[in-house]
Enzyme design. Structure first.
Site, PDB file in Angstrom:
ATOM      1  N   LYS A 122       5.285   8.893   9.926  1.00 60.91           N
ATOM      2  CA  LYS A 122       5.559   7.892   8.844  1.00 60.91           C
ATOM      3  C   LYS A 122       6.805   8.272   8.432  1.00 60.91           C
ATOM      4  CE  LYS A 122       2.975   4.556   6.115  1.00 60.91           C
ATOM      5  NZ  LYS A 122       2.136   4.393   4.927  1.00 60.91           N
TER       6      LYS A 122
HETATM    7  C1  E4P Z   1       0.723   1.305   4.253  1.00 55.77           C
HETATM    8  O1  E4P Z   1       1.403   1.676   5.391  1.00 55.77           O
HETATM    9  C2  E4P Z   1       1.211   1.105   3.214  1.00 55.77           C
HETATM   10  O2  E4P Z   1       1.412   2.523   2.579  1.00 55.77           O
HETATM   11  C3  E4P Z   1       0.410   0.360   2.227  1.00 55.77           C
HETATM   12  O3  E4P Z   1      -0.119  -0.727   3.003  1.00 55.77           O
HETATM   13  C4  E4P Z   1       0.569   0.139   0.772  1.00 55.77           C
HETATM   14  O4  E4P Z   1      -0.257  -0.758   0.153  1.00 55.77           O
HETATM   15  P1  E4P Z   1      -0.207  -0.877  -1.228  1.00 55.77           P
HETATM   16  O5  E4P Z   1       0.988  -1.793  -1.620  1.00 55.77           O
HETATM   17  O6  E4P Z   1      -1.569  -1.683  -1.494  1.00 55.77           O
HETATM   18  O7  E4P Z   1       0.007   0.307  -2.090  1.00 55.77           O
END
Ligand code: E4P
Length: 253
Positions: A122
């Site tokens: 990522k």
């Molecule tokens: C996933 O890859 C993201 O990091 C995550 O969905 C972020 O979610 P949030 O906005 O609830 O922290």
């Protein structure tokens, strides 16, 4: 990544006359399996197990905040935790780099990718991140371009060859911008050219986010376990089952 002959022709009809699009890209899309993936957005092993046991889980997304929430700190523990996640699920475990410079992202990403074939590196949507995604892609390392908040960023991620690209719909909604509208805009752009990058709707907060993402055609949605479980619920299911069981009991004891 969408597919099916049906979607191919729908996209073809939706395409405005004169608009440039890749015919072969659309053919490629048409040949790919059309199935929405569910990822769970957590680093909690019990929640990952519970979602996996339900039989509907296609992957996991983590981020530094989710890892910190589970108290996972230090290189060895972080690697061990990713290994533990990979041991539960079949594929697609997003592990985020911390570095923000090209060399650092490449070094960390390669270390993460080495943990298991299921790891997807990522990478944040920043200049060096885009460059790193391009390099990872050329070396066959899968990537998830994270922190995407605009169609332009999504286009860059696709051009760099990201496997997944994560628009954060909940965080956009939080600042009075329509997160789902962004998903629809990116779907149109990717379909115009047949980009293979999968739209991974992230920051999904509730069931309507998830259902609307499915309607729009997001390839993947990642959400907390509570959202997946909430899909199960309907009062008519509960009352219907109660009545069936009561009627059965009346005659069978
Ligand atoms: C996933 O890859 C993201 O990091 C995550 O969905 C972020 O979610 P949030 O906005 O609830 O922290």
């Amino acid at each position: 990544m969408r597919c099916s002959v049906c979607h191919f022709f729908t996209n073809l009809l939706k395409t405005k006359p004169g608009k440039v699009f890749s015919f072969f890209g659309l053919i490629l899309q048409a040949l790919k399996p059309l199935r929405m993936k569910f990822f769970i957005d957590t680093a909690n092993l019990n929640e990952i197990k519970e979602a996996y046991d339900l039989g509907v889980l296609d992957g996991v997304t983590t981020n530094p905040s989710l890892m910190a929430k589970e108290g996972i700190a230090g290189k060895e523990k972080i690697i061990a935790h990713y290994k533990a996640i990979c041991n539960i699920v079949d594929n697609n475990v997003s592990a985020e780099v911390i570095a923000t410079d090209f060399d650092g992202i490449i070094r960390e990403g390669k270390e993460l990718a080495k943990i298991d074939d299921k790891i997807v590196v990522k990478v944040p949507m920043i200049k060096d991140g885009v460059k790193a995604i391009k390099k990872f892609t050329s070396e066959g390392i899968r990537t998830n371009c994270t922190l995407v908040f605009s169609a332009g960023q999504a286009l860059l991620a696709a051009k760099a060859g990201a496997s997944y690209m994560s628009p954060f719909i909940g965080r956009l909604d939080d600042i009075s911008q329509d997160g789902l509208e962004l998903i629809a805009q990116i779907r149109l752009i990717y379909d115009n050219y047949g980009y293979g990058t999968e739209i991974l709707a992230a920051s999904v907060r509730h069931t309507m986010h998830l259902i609307k993402c499915a309607e729009i055609g997001a390839d993947v949605a990642t959400c907390p376990l509570s959202v997946i479980m909430a899909l199960l619920k309907h009062p008519l299911t509960d009352s219907g089952l109660e009545k069936f069981l009561a009627d059965h009991k009346k005659v069978n004891g």
